[in-house]
Scaffold this motif. Structure first.
Motif, PDB file in Angstrom:
ATOM      1  N   ALA A  69      70.470  50.441   3.510  1.00  0.00           N
ATOM      2  CA  ALA A  69      71.164  50.231   4.306  1.00  0.00           C
ATOM      3  C   ALA A  69      70.654  50.591   5.702  1.00  0.00           C
ATOM      4  CB  ALA A  69      72.463  51.346   4.320  1.00  0.00           C
ATOM      5  N   PHE A  70      69.603  51.317   5.674  1.00  0.00           N
ATOM      6  CA  PHE A  70      68.808  51.620   6.775  1.00  0.00           C
ATOM      7  C   PHE A  70      68.041  50.463   7.025  1.00  0.00           C
ATOM      8  CE2 PHE A  70      67.922  55.233   9.516  1.00  0.00           C
ATOM      9  CZ  PHE A  70      66.579  55.351   9.908  1.00  0.00           C
ATOM     10  N   TYR A  71      67.324  50.002   6.026  1.00  0.00           N
ATOM     11  CA  TYR A  71      66.564  48.417   6.253  1.00  0.00           C
ATOM     12  C   TYR A  71      67.552  47.523   7.174  1.00  0.00           C
ATOM     13  CZ  TYR A  71      63.910  44.288   5.062  1.00  0.00           C
ATOM     14  OH  TYR A  71      63.299  43.207   5.113  1.00  0.00           O
ATOM     15  N   VAL A  72      68.730  47.320   6.632  1.00  0.00           N
ATOM     16  CA  VAL A  72      69.611  46.207   7.213  1.00  0.00           C
ATOM     17  C   VAL A  72      69.923  46.912   8.663  1.00  0.00           C
ATOM     18  CG1 VAL A  72      71.843  45.305   7.259  1.00  0.00           C
ATOM     19  CG2 VAL A  72      70.710  45.505   5.214  1.00  0.00           C
ATOM     20  N   ALA A  73      70.014  48.134   8.890  1.00  0.00           N
ATOM     21  CA  ALA A  73      70.099  48.472  10.214  1.00  0.00           C
ATOM     22  C   ALA A  73      69.136  48.235  11.110  1.00  0.00           C
ATOM     23  CB  ALA A  73      70.553  49.969  10.181  1.00  0.00           C
ATOM     24  N   VAL A  74      67.893  48.363  10.522  1.00  0.00           N
ATOM     25  CA  VAL A  74      66.607  48.197  11.400  1.00  0.00           C
ATOM     26  C   VAL A  74      66.610  46.630  11.645  1.00  0.00           C
ATOM     27  CG1 VAL A  74      64.112  48.149  11.359  1.00  0.00           C
ATOM     28  CG2 VAL A  74      65.255  50.345  10.604  1.00  0.00           C
ATOM     29  N   LEU A  75      66.888  45.856  10.837  1.00  0.00           N
ATOM     30  CA  LEU A  75      66.859  44.431  10.767  1.00  0.00           C
ATOM     31  C   LEU A  75      67.595  44.024  12.116  1.00  0.00           C
ATOM     32  CD1 LEU A  75      66.733  42.920   7.413  1.00  0.00           C
ATOM     33  CD2 LEU A  75      64.827  43.175   9.242  1.00  0.00           C
ATOM     34  N   SER A  76      69.036  44.632  12.080  1.00  0.00           N
ATOM     35  CA  SER A  76      70.079  44.308  13.212  1.00  0.00           C
ATOM     36  C   SER A  76      69.310  45.080  14.451  1.00  0.00           C
ATOM     37  CB  SER A  76      71.271  45.256  12.796  1.00  0.00           C
ATOM     38  OG  SER A  76      71.739  44.583  11.896  1.00  0.00           O
ATOM     39  N   MET A  77      68.852  46.000  14.385  1.00  0.00           N
ATOM     40  CA  MET A  77      68.063  46.421  15.499  1.00  0.00           C
ATOM     41  C   MET A  77      67.117  45.564  16.371  1.00  0.00           C
ATOM     42  SD  MET A  77      67.842  50.611  14.779  1.00  0.00           S
ATOM     43  CE  MET A  77      67.382  51.196  16.377  1.00  0.00           C
ATOM     44  N   ILE A  78      66.469  44.941  15.528  1.00  0.00           N
ATOM     45  CA  ILE A  78      65.271  44.183  15.855  1.00  0.00           C
ATOM     46  C   ILE A  78      66.071  42.802  16.435  1.00  0.00           C
ATOM     47  CG2 ILE A  78      63.588  42.456  14.991  1.00  0.00           C
ATOM     48  CD1 ILE A  78      62.867  44.421  12.968  1.00  0.00           C
ATOM     49  N   GLU A  79      66.947  42.290  15.660  1.00  0.00           N
ATOM     50  CA  GLU A  79      67.739  41.105  16.156  1.00  0.00           C
ATOM     51  C   GLU A  79      68.283  41.305  17.664  1.00  0.00           C
ATOM     52  OE1 GLU A  79      68.871  37.424  16.711  1.00  0.00           O
ATOM     53  OE2 GLU A  79      67.693  38.081  14.990  1.00  0.00           O
ATOM     54  N   ARG A  80      68.979  42.497  17.775  1.00  0.00           N
ATOM     55  CA  ARG A  80      69.568  42.847  18.950  1.00  0.00           C
ATOM     56  C   ARG A  80      68.461  43.127  20.042  1.00  0.00           C
ATOM     57  NH1 ARG A  80      72.533  46.592  16.012  1.00  0.00           N
ATOM     58  NH2 ARG A  80      71.661  48.161  16.999  1.00  0.00           N
ATOM     59  N   THR A  81      67.380  43.627  19.737  1.00  0.00           N
ATOM     60  CA  THR A  81      66.262  43.796  20.924  1.00  0.00           C
ATOM     61  C   THR A  81      65.973  42.323  21.335  1.00  0.00           C
ATOM     62  OG1 THR A  81      65.933  45.815  19.696  1.00  0.00           O
ATOM     63  CG2 THR A  81      64.440  45.133  21.219  1.00  0.00           C
ATOM     64  N   ARG A  82      65.788  41.524  20.139  1.00  0.00           N
ATOM     65  CA  ARG A  82      65.137  40.112  20.453  1.00  0.00           C
ATOM     66  C   ARG A  82      66.213  39.398  21.383  1.00  0.00           C
ATOM     67  NH1 ARG A  82      65.810  38.197  15.678  1.00  0.00           N
ATOM     68  NH2 ARG A  82      63.643  38.526  14.921  1.00  0.00           N
ATOM     69  N   GLU A  83      67.416  39.690  21.152  1.00  0.00           N
ATOM     70  CA  GLU A  83      68.418  39.058  21.963  1.00  0.00           C
ATOM     71  C   GLU A  83      68.291  39.552  23.584  1.00  0.00           C
ATOM     72  OE1 GLU A  83      71.963  39.298  20.073  1.00  0.00           O
ATOM     73  OE2 GLU A  83      71.496  38.121  18.519  1.00  0.00           O
ATOM     74  N   ALA A  84      68.110  40.823  23.649  1.00  0.00           N
ATOM     75  CA  ALA A  84      68.450  41.763  24.821  1.00  0.00           C
ATOM     76  C   ALA A  84      67.000  41.399  25.861  1.00  0.00           C
ATOM     77  CB  ALA A  84      68.729  43.017  24.647  1.00  0.00           C
ATOM     78  N   VAL A  85      65.833  41.285  25.159  1.00  0.00           N
ATOM     79  CA  VAL A  85      64.495  41.253  25.810  1.00  0.00           C
ATOM     80  C   VAL A  85      64.484  39.752  26.153  1.00  0.00           C
ATOM     81  CG1 VAL A  85      63.655  43.286  24.835  1.00  0.00           C
ATOM     82  CG2 VAL A  85      63.024  41.293  24.019  1.00  0.00           C
ATOM     83  N   ALA A  86      64.902  38.763  25.328  1.00  0.00           N
ATOM     84  CA  ALA A  86      64.755  37.332  25.766  1.00  0.00           C
ATOM     85  C   ALA A  86      65.508  37.121  27.224  1.00  0.00           C
ATOM     86  CB  ALA A  86      65.143  36.660  24.630  1.00  0.00           C
ATOM     87  N   LYS A  87      66.497  37.691  27.481  1.00  0.00           N
ATOM     88  CA  LYS A  87      67.183  37.730  28.710  1.00  0.00           C
ATOM     89  C   LYS A  87      66.680  38.296  29.888  1.00  0.00           C
ATOM     90  CE  LYS A  87      71.490  37.415  25.979  1.00  0.00           C
ATOM     91  NZ  LYS A  87      72.700  37.938  25.595  1.00  0.00           N
ATOM     92  N   ALA A  88      65.889  39.342  29.617  1.00  0.00           N
ATOM     93  CA  ALA A  88      65.335  40.135  30.779  1.00  0.00           C
ATOM     94  C   ALA A  88      64.481  39.374  31.274  1.00  0.00           C
ATOM     95  CB  ALA A  88      64.587  41.377  30.164  1.00  0.00           C
ATOM     96  N   PRO A  89      64.406  39.659  32.912  1.00  0.00           N
ATOM     97  CA  PRO A  89      63.168  38.576  33.729  1.00  0.00           C
ATOM     98  C   PRO A  89      61.926  38.817  33.249  1.00  0.00           C
ATOM     99  CG  PRO A  89      64.633  40.422  35.034  1.00  0.00           C
ATOM    100  CD  PRO A  89      64.850  40.307  33.548  1.00  0.00           C
ATOM    101  N   ALA A  90      61.231  38.062  33.579  1.00  0.00           N
ATOM    102  CA  ALA A  90      59.544  38.121  33.238  1.00  0.00           C
ATOM    103  C   ALA A  90      59.136  39.093  34.303  1.00  0.00           C
ATOM    104  CB  ALA A  90      58.937  36.825  33.372  1.00  0.00           C
ATOM    105  N   ARG A  91      57.972  40.063  34.150  1.00  0.00           N
ATOM    106  CA  ARG A  91      57.557  40.875  35.040  1.00  0.00           C
ATOM    107  C   ARG A  91      56.718  40.134  35.858  1.00  0.00           C
ATOM    108  NH1 ARG A  91      55.372  44.594  30.556  1.00  0.00           N
ATOM    109  NH2 ARG A  91      53.574  43.391  30.805  1.00  0.00           N
ATOM    110  N   GLN A  92      56.831  40.560  37.181  1.00  0.00           N
ATOM    111  CA  GLN A  92      55.840  39.908  38.085  1.00  0.00           C
ATOM    112  C   GLN A  92      54.599  40.715  38.342  1.00  0.00           C
ATOM    113  OE1 GLN A  92      56.700  36.960  39.707  1.00  0.00           O
ATOM    114  NE2 GLN A  92      58.579  37.192  38.275  1.00  0.00           N
ATOM    115  N   GLY A  93      53.463  39.974  38.355  1.00  0.00           N
ATOM    116  CA  GLY A  93      51.956  40.726  38.452  1.00  0.00           C
ATOM    117  C   GLY A  93      51.848  41.828  38.831  1.00  0.00           C
TER     118      GLY A  93
END
Length: 93
Positions: A69-93
């Protein structure tokens, strides 16, 4: 050992302990790794690489139900993090 393998090892240790009190630490680790990349595509790729490295390490059939169950939760966290950080703007120099 790559950074992603090291991070996967840390996540595998969290999963092995299956301590819900550590969930915030897992999320912090995932965000730290993702946000080290300057652009959204690199952040999403980092999450993909961590997930792949973790999948190489983990054998759910040898785990307790709680650890699974914990493994599935961690996989879900990875997926949610992937989605969130893909939408964040790129850092400027």
């Amino acid at each position: 050992m790559s950074d992603f393998q090291h991070e996967a090892g840390r996540l595998a240790a969290f999963i092995d302990r299956a301590d819900r009190e550590e969930m915030a630490a897992i999320q912090s680790d995932l965000l730290r790794v993702a946000l080290q990349r300057p652009d959204p595509a690199g952040r999403a790729q980092a999450m993909d690489q961590i997930q792949a490295a973790l999948s190489d390490r983990i054998r759910p059939d040898g785990m307790s139900p709680l650890q699974q169950a914990f493994y599935v939760a961690v996989l879900s966290m990875i997926e949610r993090t992937r989605e969130a950080v893909a939408k964040a703007p790129a850092r400027q120099g």
